[in-house]
Structures are given as C-alpha cells and as structure tokens.
Write an enzyme that holds these catalytic residues in place. Structure first.
Site, PDB file in Angstrom:
ATOM      1  N   GLY A  27       0.807  -1.212   0.000  1.00  0.00           N
ATOM      2  CA  GLY A  27       0.000   0.000   0.000  1.00  0.00           C
ATOM      3  C   GLY A  27       0.841   1.263   0.000  1.00  0.00           C
ATOM      4  O   GLY A  27       2.073   1.214   0.048  1.00  0.00           O
ATOM      5  N   LYS A  35      -9.478   9.677  12.103  1.00  0.00           N
ATOM      6  CA  LYS A  35     -10.906   9.358  12.073  1.00  0.00           C
ATOM      7  C   LYS A  35     -11.320   8.447  13.218  1.00  0.00           C
ATOM      8  O   LYS A  35     -12.514   8.201  13.423  1.00  0.00           O
ATOM      9  CB  LYS A  35     -11.259   8.730  10.722  1.00  0.00           C
ATOM     10  CG  LYS A  35     -11.090   9.711   9.562  1.00  0.00           C
ATOM     11  CD  LYS A  35     -11.257   9.046   8.230  1.00  0.00           C
ATOM     12  CE  LYS A  35     -11.115  10.062   7.110  1.00  0.00           C
ATOM     13  NZ  LYS A  35      -9.785  10.700   7.074  1.00  0.00           N
ATOM     14  N   ASN A  64      -5.029  12.912   6.692  1.00  0.00           N
ATOM     15  CA  ASN A  64      -5.050  12.407   5.323  1.00  0.00           C
ATOM     16  C   ASN A  64      -3.658  12.470   4.700  1.00  0.00           C
ATOM     17  O   ASN A  64      -2.889  13.389   4.949  1.00  0.00           O
ATOM     18  CB  ASN A  64      -6.017  13.240   4.482  1.00  0.00           C
ATOM     19  CG  ASN A  64      -7.453  13.068   4.956  1.00  0.00           C
ATOM     20  OD1 ASN A  64      -8.169  12.202   4.493  1.00  0.00           O
ATOM     21  ND2 ASN A  64      -7.863  13.885   5.914  1.00  0.00           N
ATOM     22  N   GLY A 124      -1.699  11.955  -1.944  1.00  0.00           N
ATOM     23  CA  GLY A 124      -1.236  11.066  -2.998  1.00  0.00           C
ATOM     24  C   GLY A 124      -1.450   9.594  -2.745  1.00  0.00           C
ATOM     25  O   GLY A 124      -1.148   8.771  -3.602  1.00  0.00           O
ATOM     26  N   SER A 125      -1.966   9.229  -1.565  1.00  0.00           N
ATOM     27  CA  SER A 125      -2.185   7.804  -1.310  1.00  0.00           C
ATOM     28  C   SER A 125      -3.386   7.319  -2.106  1.00  0.00           C
ATOM     29  O   SER A 125      -4.253   8.100  -2.507  1.00  0.00           O
ATOM     30  CB  SER A 125      -2.404   7.560   0.180  1.00  0.00           C
ATOM     31  OG  SER A 125      -3.591   8.188   0.617  1.00  0.00           O
ATOM     32  N   VAL A 158      -7.982  12.185  -1.905  1.00  0.00           N
ATOM     33  CA  VAL A 158      -8.708  13.151  -2.707  1.00  0.00           C
ATOM     34  C   VAL A 158      -7.865  13.715  -3.858  1.00  0.00           C
ATOM     35  O   VAL A 158      -8.406  14.079  -4.900  1.00  0.00           O
ATOM     36  CB  VAL A 158      -9.228  14.294  -1.795  1.00  0.00           C
ATOM     37  CG1 VAL A 158      -8.084  15.170  -1.303  1.00  0.00           C
ATOM     38  CG2 VAL A 158     -10.270  15.131  -2.491  1.00  0.00           C
ATOM     39  N   ARG A 207     -20.779  13.069   2.328  1.00  0.00           N
ATOM     40  CA  ARG A 207     -21.044  11.669   2.040  1.00  0.00           C
ATOM     41  C   ARG A 207     -21.317  10.891   3.325  1.00  0.00           C
ATOM     42  O   ARG A 207     -21.022  11.368   4.432  1.00  0.00           O
ATOM     43  CB  ARG A 207     -19.839  11.058   1.297  1.00  0.00           C
ATOM     44  CG  ARG A 207     -19.562  11.691  -0.048  1.00  0.00           C
ATOM     45  CD  ARG A 207     -18.320  11.112  -0.697  1.00  0.00           C
ATOM     46  NE  ARG A 207     -17.120  11.346   0.098  1.00  0.00           N
ATOM     47  CZ  ARG A 207     -15.909  10.915  -0.251  1.00  0.00           C
ATOM     48  NH1 ARG A 207     -15.762  10.225  -1.381  1.00  0.00           N
ATOM     49  NH2 ARG A 207     -14.868  11.160   0.511  1.00  0.00           N
TER      50      ARG A 207
END
Length: 610
Positions: free
Chosen positions: A286, A405, A442, A445-446, A450, A534
């Site tokens: 990953g 989160k 966040n 680029g992962s 976004v 969302r």
C-alpha cells in the site's frame, strides 16, 4: 576538434602571444632605455617560451573548457604567466647578472591580456555565433541569491535548454535595480504579474531553496495571476551530489502549498532500533506500507518481510527494494491475508520478527459505510490476528497505523480503527510486546485519497467535486507519515497513541483550487461542484479527544496521548459478538463504543449485553 589537435592549436597560439608580448615590451622601452640587445632578447624569448609551456601544463591550462570560463580560469592564467615571468627573471640574473624589470612587467601585462582575451573572446564568439539557436522561452527567475545566480549562469552556458533568463525578482530591497550576471533585479514578489506582462515572460522559475511553505504559497498566488508556467529549481544538495542538473525543473506540487513545513524527524536516532533486526510490514504494497519499507531499507535490517494480500503490489515493492538495495539484506515477499488467523501465526513463527508495522487496513470511509462487515473483519479481526500472533512469538515492538478518524468517530472506518487501538492497548497490558498506535490525518497522494481524484477530474475537463465548502482536513505527505510510524516504534514504551503536530487543517475547496491552478487552468475553466457530505463523513477531523491530550512532547512535533482503557474481558466479549451482528447493528454499536465522549466502560457493558 580532437584533444591532440586542440592542444597543438593552443600551444602555437600561446607561443605567438608569448613572443609578441616580450618583443612588444622590449620595443616599447628601447627608445627610452636602450636595452635592445639581440643576445638578451633571444635568451628572454626562449626562456619565457619554455617556462610558459611548462607552467601551462602544470596548471592544465590546455585542458580547460573555455566555453565555461570564469574567474577560476583567469586566476589560472595569471599564475602560469607570473611563474613563467619569474623564471625568466631568475635566468636573466644568472646569465647576464641583471633583470630587466620594466620589460618583464610590460610583457607580463601583455601576456595576461592577450592569453586571457584569446580564451574569453572564443567563449563569447561561440556563445553568440556557433551555438545552435533554439526557440527560447523567456524566463523570470524568482530569487537573486546563490541558487538563482547558479541557475542563470547554467542557463547562459547551456543555450540548448531553450530557456533564456531575462530578469530577477527578489524581496531584498538592497538588490532592487541592481544587475546580476547582466540581468536586472526588477522588483519584489508583488511585481511578478506586472513584470510577466511587461517583459513577455513565458516561464517563471522559483529558485529560493530556503523558501518556507507560507512564502511559497504567497509567491505562487502571485504567479497564478499570470499566464506563464511556474516551475521550481531542484534542491541545491541534489545538484551538488549530481543527482539532478540545475536546469531539471519540477512542477509546483500541492505539497508545496500546504502552508506548513514538513516534519523532519531524527531518523538517525532509530538506526539502533532497526539495524540488523528482522522487520515485518503488513500492507507492504500500500501507499503507507511501501513507503515504510523504503524508509526501513535505509537502516539495513537483517531481514525485511513484505506481507500483503495484493499480488501485484507486493511484487512491485519487492522488485523496487531488490533493485535499490541489491543483497544488502534479505527481502521476503509474503502473500497473505491478515484475516487468516492461522496464516498470521504461521508467518510470525517462521520469521520471528523483532518489529512489526501494521499498515494493512480498509481505509475508504464511504466504501466502508456500505460494507461494515468487511471493515470489521479487516480492521478489527485482522489487527487482532496480527497483534496476537506478534505477542505469541515474542515480537519486541508492534506499531499500529491508525487514523485521525478514530477520534469521536461518526463512521464505520473510524470506529473500527478505534476498536483496533483498544485491542492493541489491551494487549500491551497483558504482553511483553510493546504495542503502540500512530494517528495522522489524510495522506497526500495515497490510493483512494482526494488528490488523485481531483487530478482525474481536472484531466477530464472538470468539474472538480467537493463535498462541502467548509470541509477541512489535516494533510501530510507519504514520507512524513512513514517516518512518523518508524519514529514511534523507536519511542514506544507501550500503550501510547502518538500524534504528529500537523499544523492547521486545510480546506478541501482550497486544495481543489490550488490543484486546478497548478494544472494550468483557471477555476472558471474547470469549475467546482459541491456534492454534499457523504455517508459517515465529518466536517472537521480531530487528532486527539480532549480526554486524551497530554501536554508532554516526547519528540519535536510529536504529541502523545493515552486513550481511556477498558476491561479486557468486556472488550473481547464485545469483539466476539460482532460475528453475528447485521450491518446496521454493527454500525450503531461500533460508532457508539468507539466514541470516547460517552462513558466507555458503560457503553462496553451495554454493548456486550446485546
């Protein structure tokens, strides 16, 4: 021209200059001093000619590339000429018992002037008339310091780059209206837009290595008002080490505009923690896991185990590391699913790692809202499998990659990450293994982040979709996140939750605007649509709950918190009960149990009674 031919031409040219200089010196002084004697002139000529060629070879005067000539080459010429004149003076004293100082001084001046002039005039002629002319882009250089000067000199020497520097911009008032290498300093950063229009600039090049993020953002905002493309000069260290050329510019990236400085951790201090050790990384294929592997490779472990579920991603990081590190340490790719408990115990038993970095997880918030059972299986049961296997086989340190989160979660992904934190904190109390978690925001680029989504939307012509104009997030780069994880392992005492001081959160809409501008479009051309929040998303993210905050910093820019602990039996009973719950019940109970604003112990007991 071949080296031998070049050497012959320069030697003949210099011989003519040397003889001309000594004859001119004697003839100029003869009417006044009556020193014109044929024997003296011949002796001086031969001595000066031989000594000049001798010192030219000593100082490698014939090996210089004169198209790049500068002060250094001029100094070499002066040295060679000076020593040849001194040698001639010594010979005069020995043979004729007199030294003709005035004649030799005049010869020295003519010598330097003519030899230096011949070399530099060739450079000027070559630059103007011989080098091929290409369609040149007019460039404005931001920064008239050492880096900007180096860049301009390189661009002037290499005309085939197709870039012609025209002027400097610098915020140092002392440099305003001065000229550097023949180029004027036309103003400060507030004059960028006007200068681009007045001087018909095609390209803006930022050449200030010391520029911080806030200053970079301010300058880029000025550049964005123009139609010129904006580039950044590579780092001076990379140029000096030969990794890149000074004129290998890169685009301004969104990471450059975050408004916060990257956290540079003292990774040298953790070499003892990793060097010569066996290290296992889950989720090694990953974004975060693969970068952790790259960082670990710098510390020369004895063995690096790459564990992942995706065959292709593990293959890629395996090949990359083997190519980079050759046979410096053992690299073992392992295809395995963390949900397979037996397989996790088998891998731990086989490799017996000293350190485990657990980066495997389902992390996409909206997707996990639709698939809560998969989130539970991977993020909770998978973490429990890996952690308990690490405990069983005596792993010294276990580092869980967590998320902001997990703080007061409103979504299934964050809730499962918080429960995963609870699992490793509980195991830390029971085990000799040191278990810690690392939280960050966040990652730019992962996969699934976004930034790649915005780039695809821009390439497709827009619009860029943003959920809400006030939506904010913390951001960091992949290398930063990975270094934090590694540093946390070295700092671990057991049970901690490490958090990076990530500065101020960034509005997603500002990120979208910057990406549009960086891509060479105006915001009106691409457009921004607001699609609404969302499922499971929060408007603002937190890194620590108010009950978890500790004022103590264990490392510069790393904070530490201890989340409320729970009774082990209740926690394990609750986790076991998750197997039999439907999706809606899973969502409700997980979010409730992970939300530390509510009494954790009471919620756990209530949940366990279902």
């Amino acid at each position: 021209m071949s080296y031998r031919r070049r050497l012959t031409v320069l030697a003949i040219l210099d011989s003519f200059i040397v003889l001309s200089a000594i004859y001119a010196g004697y003839l100029t002084l003869h009417p006044y001093l009556a020193i014109f004697k044929l024997e003296t002139l011949m002796l001086t000529s031969v001595t000066l000619l031989v000594s000049h060629h001798l010192f030219s070879f000593i100082y490698k005067l014939y090996n210089k590339v004169w198209e790049y000539a500068s002060i250094g080459e001029l100094v070499t010429i002066v040295k060679a000429v000076t020593f040849s004149i001194m040698t001639t003076a010594v010979v005069q004293q020995i043979v004729i018992h007199d030294i003709y100082f005035r004649a030799l001084m005049l010869a020295w001046m003519l010598h330097v002037l003519l030899i230096g002039g011949s070399r530099f005039s060739w450079r000027i002629y070559r630059d103007r008339y011989i080098k091929p002319k290409t369609a040149e882009k007019r460039a404005l250089i931001i920064g008239a310091g050492a880096a900007g000067t180096m860049l301009v000199r390189q661009l002037m020497n290499k005309r085939d780059t197709g870039i012609k520097p025209v002027a400097f911009i610098d915020d140092d008032r002392k440099k305003y209206k001065l000229q550097i290498l023949g180029l004027p300093v036309v103003g400060n950063s507030s004059h960028i837009a006007k200068t681009v229009e007045t001087l018909r600039i095609d390209k803006i090049i930022i050449a200030i290595p010391s520029l911080n993020k806030n200053e970079m953002k301010r300058i880029f905002e000025e550049c964005a008002k123009t139609t010129a493309s904006t580039k950044i000069m590579p780092m001076i260290e990379d140029v000096m080490l030969g990794r890149v050329s000074v004129n290998q510019f890169r685009d301004v990236e969104v990471e450059d505009l975050l408004g916060r400085e990257p956290v540079e951790l003292d990774i040298d201090s953790i070499s003892e923690f990793l060097t010569g050790k066996t290290v296992l990384v889950t989720g090694a294929g990953g974004s975060i896991g693969s970068e952790i592997c790259r960082q670990i490779g710098k510390f020369n472990p004895s063995k690096l185990v790459l564990l992942g579920h995706g065959e292709n991603s593990i293959y890629q990081i395996d090949m990359e590391l083997r190519s980079k590190y050759k046979s410096e340490f053992e690299i073992i790719p392992v295809i395995a699913d963390i949900q397979d408990r037996y397989r996790m115990f088998e891998v731990m038993e086989q490799h017996k790692p000293d350190v485990v970095y657990h980066a495997a997880a389902h992390k996409h918030v909206p997707l996990m809202e639709y698939n809560p059972k998969e989130a539970v299986k991977n993020n909770i049961f998978g973490t429990k499998n890996v952690a308990e296997a690490a405990d069983a086989f005596g792993v010294k340190n276990f580092v869980l990659v967590s998320s902001d989160k997990a703080v007061n979660p409103t979504n299934i992904m964050g809730a499962t990450k918080r429960v995963a934190e609870m699992v490793i904190q509980q195991l830390d109390k029971e085990s000799s293994t040191s278990f810690v978690a690392v939280r960050f925001g966040n990652v730019l680029g992962s996969r699934g982040s976004v930034i790649p989504l915005f780039k695809k939307q821009i390439q497709a012509g827009g619009p860029v979709t943003v959920t809400h104009p006030d939506m904010t997030r913390y951001f960091m780069t992949i290398p930063e996140a990975s270094r934090l994880v590694i540093q946390a392992g070295a700092l671990a005492r057991g049970g901690e939750i490490f958090v990076l001081d990530m500065g101020e959160p960034v509005k997603i809409v500002d990120l979208a605007k910057n990406l549009i501008t960086l891509s060479g479009y105006s915001i009106d051309e691409i457009g921004i649509n607001f699609s609404g929040i969302r499922p499971g998303e929060k408007m603002y993210e937190e890194l620590l709950n108010e009950n978890e905050v500790h004022s103590k910093q264990v490392f510069p820019k790393i904070r530490i918190g201890k989340a409320a602990l729970v009774d082990g039996p209740i926690l394990y009973e609750f986790i076991a009960s998750l197997h039999d719950k439907d999706s809606e019940t899973l969502k409700k109970q997980l979010v409730e149990i992970a939300n530390t604003k509510v009494g954790l112990r009471e919620v756990m007991k209530e949940a366990a009674s279902f």
